[in-house]
Design a protein around this motif. Structure first.
Motif, mmCIF file in Angstrom:
data_model
loop_
_atom_site.group_PDB
_atom_site.id
_atom_site.type_symbol
_atom_site.label_atom_id
_atom_site.label_comp_id
_atom_site.label_asym_id
_atom_site.label_seq_id
_atom_site.Cartn_x
_atom_site.Cartn_y
_atom_site.Cartn_z
ATOM 1 N N VAL A 139 5.338 4.697 -12.735
ATOM 2 C CA VAL A 139 5.954 3.955 -11.637
ATOM 3 C C VAL A 139 6.914 4.932 -10.978
ATOM 4 C CG1 VAL A 139 7.431 2.013 -11.011
ATOM 5 C CG2 VAL A 139 5.744 1.765 -12.856
ATOM 6 N N TYR A 140 6.564 5.384 -9.777
ATOM 7 C CA TYR A 140 7.317 6.429 -9.098
ATOM 8 C C TYR A 140 8.354 5.831 -8.154
ATOM 9 C CZ TYR A 140 3.729 9.828 -10.551
ATOM 10 O OH TYR A 140 2.896 10.631 -11.272
ATOM 11 N N ASP A 141 9.498 6.511 -8.052
ATOM 12 C CA ASP A 141 10.461 6.126 -7.031
ATOM 13 C C ASP A 141 10.217 6.958 -5.768
ATOM 14 O OD1 ASP A 141 11.571 8.662 -7.407
ATOM 15 O OD2 ASP A 141 13.364 7.928 -8.439
ATOM 16 N N PHE A 175 0.835 -1.202 0.000
ATOM 17 C CA PHE A 175 0.000 0.000 0.000
ATOM 18 C C PHE A 175 0.873 1.257 0.000
ATOM 19 C CE2 PHE A 175 -2.462 2.949 2.963
ATOM 20 C CZ PHE A 175 -3.235 3.511 1.952
ATOM 21 N N ASN A 176 1.898 1.260 0.852
ATOM 22 C CA ASN A 176 2.804 2.407 0.945
ATOM 23 C C ASN A 176 3.518 2.653 -0.383
ATOM 24 O OD1 ASN A 176 4.329 4.509 2.102
ATOM 25 N ND2 ASN A 176 5.955 3.108 2.712
ATOM 26 N N GLY A 177 4.010 1.587 -1.014
ATOM 27 C CA GLY A 177 4.736 1.731 -2.262
ATOM 28 C C GLY A 177 3.854 1.640 -3.489
ATOM 29 N N GLY A 178 2.557 1.449 -3.292
ATOM 30 C CA GLY A 178 1.630 1.297 -4.402
ATOM 31 C C GLY A 178 0.708 2.484 -4.568
ATOM 32 N N SER A 179 -0.585 2.285 -4.255
ATOM 33 C CA SER A 179 -1.573 3.335 -4.519
ATOM 34 C C SER A 179 -1.324 4.596 -3.704
ATOM 35 C CB SER A 179 -2.988 2.810 -4.241
ATOM 36 O OG SER A 179 -3.154 2.483 -2.861
ATOM 37 N N TRP A 180 -0.794 4.442 -2.475
ATOM 38 C CA TRP A 180 -0.570 5.629 -1.645
ATOM 39 C C TRP A 180 0.561 6.484 -2.211
ATOM 40 C CZ3 TRP A 180 -3.704 7.729 1.739
ATOM 41 C CH2 TRP A 180 -3.223 8.736 2.581
ATOM 42 N N ARG A 181 1.676 5.845 -2.606
ATOM 43 C CA ARG A 181 2.774 6.611 -3.199
ATOM 44 C C ARG A 181 2.331 7.242 -4.516
ATOM 45 N NH1 ARG A 181 8.258 3.600 -4.595
ATOM 46 N NH2 ARG A 181 8.511 3.684 -2.332
ATOM 47 N N ARG A 182 1.606 6.498 -5.329
ATOM 48 C CA ARG A 182 1.160 7.029 -6.621
ATOM 49 C C ARG A 182 0.289 8.265 -6.404
ATOM 50 N NH1 ARG A 182 -0.960 2.705 -8.124
ATOM 51 N NH2 ARG A 182 0.982 1.820 -8.902
ATOM 52 N N GLU A 204 -2.397 -4.891 -1.252
ATOM 53 C CA GLU A 204 -3.170 -4.564 -2.438
ATOM 54 C C GLU A 204 -2.450 -5.058 -3.686
ATOM 55 O OE1 GLU A 204 -3.408 -0.280 -2.135
ATOM 56 O OE2 GLU A 204 -1.648 -0.027 -3.397
ATOM 57 N N ASP A 205 -3.200 -5.192 -4.760
ATOM 58 C CA ASP A 205 -2.634 -5.604 -6.037
ATOM 59 C C ASP A 205 -1.928 -4.428 -6.702
ATOM 60 O OD1 ASP A 205 -3.718 -8.145 -5.725
ATOM 61 O OD2 ASP A 205 -5.608 -7.576 -6.710
ATOM 62 N N LYS A 206 -0.957 -4.750 -7.549
ATOM 63 C CA LYS A 206 -0.247 -3.710 -8.275
ATOM 64 C C LYS A 206 -1.207 -2.959 -9.198
ATOM 65 C CE LYS A 206 4.336 -5.865 -8.282
ATOM 66 N NZ LYS A 206 5.444 -6.394 -9.116
#
Length: 358
Positions: free
Chosen positions: A329-331, A196-203, A274-276
Motif C-alpha cells: 500500500v503506497y503513499d 484508479f489514480n490511488g489504486g492500480s495506477w499508483r501501484r 475500480e475495486d481495491k
C-alpha cells in the motif's frame, strides 16, 4: 474496453482555434528539451505527431516545461520535461521525461499551488506560473488570467465526479524538491478517477519506479526514458471543458548494464472506478502499439526508437524484498507503508522479517 473505438471519430475531427498561441516552443528548438527523448526522437502518433512534426499546429502545442525558482538568492530557470498538449480537449497528449533516481528525503510538496502555461493564452511568459501570479496579471491588464486553451484549477475543484488532477509525469519520479514542484502544472495533468489514480495506477507507478532504480543503469548511473500519455474520450468532460480520458498509458526504455542490452516495458489502464487491489500487468511495447494503433487510426504508433525491444519482456526485474512489494500500500511518495496478507495489512518491516525467516 470502455468504448475505446469511439476515439476513431473524435481523433479525426479538426479543431478551429483562433490564430493566436504563437509562442509555444517546439521540442526541436530547445536542446535541453530534446534530451527528454531517447536519441532526441519524439513519439509517432498518427494524425497528431509524425516524424517530429505536429499535424495540426493550431490544436496541438509542444511545450518545453520550464520552471523558475530561487534558491539561496540565485534564480534558476530549468527545463524539467516535455509535453504535447491538446488545446481542444484541454489535456496533454503525453509528457516525456527522464528518470535519474530519487533524492533521499525528497518529499511531495505540501499545499503546492497548481500552475498553468501563460504562453498558451498568448501571454509572453515562457515558464509555468499560477493564474494570479503578479507578472501574469501585469501582462493581463492587472487581472487574474482567465484561461481558454487549457484547464484551470477551478475545473477540478468541487467537481463531484471523484476526479483527481492526475499527473502524467509523476511527482514521485522527480529527482528533487524543485523538480517535484514543477510537475504541478495543469498541462501535465488529466482528470483521473480517484480510485484508479490511488489504486492500480499508483501501484504500477511505484513498482516501476523501484524497477527503474535497480535496473536502468548505464555506466553505473540511473537513466531511463519514460513517456506517459492519455487517450481522450469521445465526449466525456469535466465541467463541460476538460476531457476525461478513457485510457492512460505509460512506457519506459533504458539500458541495463547487467543484461548488456536495452529493455522496455509498457502499462495501461482504463480511467474508471475500480475495486481495491486491482493490478496492471506488465506488457511489451508491441502490445501497447497494437492498442494505440486502434485509437490513433492511420497506423504505425511508435513511442521509442528501434533499439528499444518491442516484443520481449525481460525476466522479471528484481524488486526490493521480492514479492512482498507486489502487495504494497503506497503513499504519495511511493513509500510502502503496509502490505496485504490474506486480506490483512501488516507493517512492511514485519512482513520483510517474516519473508527472511521462511
Amino acid at each position: 474496453m470502455m468504448g475505446v473505438l469511439n476515439h476513431l471519430s473524435t481523433l479525426l475531427l479538426l479543431s478551429l482555434l483562433p490564430p493566436a498561441l504563437s509562442h509555444v516552443v517546439k521540442f526541436s528548438d530547445v536542446p535541453e528539451c530534446k534530451e527528454f527523448f531517447l536519441e532526441e526522437t519524439t513519439p509517432n502518433l498518427p494524425g497528431i505527431l509524425v516524424d517530429g512534426t505536429v499535424k495540426d499546429q493550431n490544436r496541438y502545442k509542444q511545450i518545453c516545461q520550464k520552471f523558475k525558482y530561487t534558491k539561496k538568492n540565485v534564480v534558476y530557470e530549468i527545463y524539467m520535461f516535455a509535453t504535447l498538449y491538446d488545446t481542444t480537449n484541454r489535456i496533454p497528449v503525453f509528457s516525456a521525461y527522464t528518470f535519474t533516481g530519487n533524492v533521499v528525503g525528497s518529499k511531495r510538496p505540501k499545499n503546492q499551488t497548481w500552475m498553468i502555461e501563460p504562453q498558451l493564452e498568448d501571454i509572453d511568459i515562457k515558464e509555468m506560473k499560477t493564474q494570479d501570479d503578479d507578472e501574469v496579471k501585469e501582462l493581463n491588464n492587472n487581472k487574474v488570467l482567465r484561461v481558454n486553451h487549457q484547464a484551470a484549477d477551478e475545473d477540478y475543484k468541487y467537481n463531484r465526479l471523484d476526479m483527481d488532477r492526475g499527473h502524467l509525469f509523476p511527482c514521485s519520479y522527480a529527482p528533487d524538491d524543485d523538480a517535484k514542484r514543477s510537475t504541478f502544472t495543469l498541462t501535465n495533468a488529466v482528470p483521473q478517477e480517484r480510485s484508479f489514480n490511488g489504486g492500480s495506477w499508483r501501484r504500477m507507478e511505484c513498482k516501476v519506479r523501484d524497477a527503474l532504480e535497480l535496473n536502468c543503469k548505464k555506466n553505473n548511473k540511473i537513466e531511463a526514458y519514460v513517456v506517459t500519455g492519455a487517450v481522450p474520450s469521445f465526449n466525456n468532460t469535466l465541467k463541460e471543458r476538460v476531457n476525461i480520458p478513457d485510457l492512460m498509458w505509460t512506457a519506459y526504455c533504458c539500458y541495463n548494464n547487467n543484461l548488456k542490452q536495452w529493455v522496455a516495458q509498457a502499462h495501461w489502464g482504463e480511467n474508471q472506478k475500480e475495486d481495491k487491489g486491482k493490478k496492471l500487468p506488465s506488457n511489451t511495447l508491441v502490445d501497447l502499439y497494437n492498442i494505440l494503433n486502434q485509437l490513433y487510426p492511420g497506423g504505425d504508433v511508435q513511442v521509442f526508437p528501434d533499439q528499444c525491444p518491442t516484443a520481449d519482456i525481460p525476466r522479471a526485474l528484481p524488486l526490493r524484498d521480492g514479492d512482498v512489494y507486489d502487495h504494497c500500500v503506497y503513499d504519495d511518495d511511493c513509500v510502502c507503508s503496509s502490505v496485504g496478507v490474506k486480506g490483512y495489512y501488516l507493517p512492511v518491516v514485519l512482513v520483510s522479517v517474516l519473508v527472511m525467516m521462511m
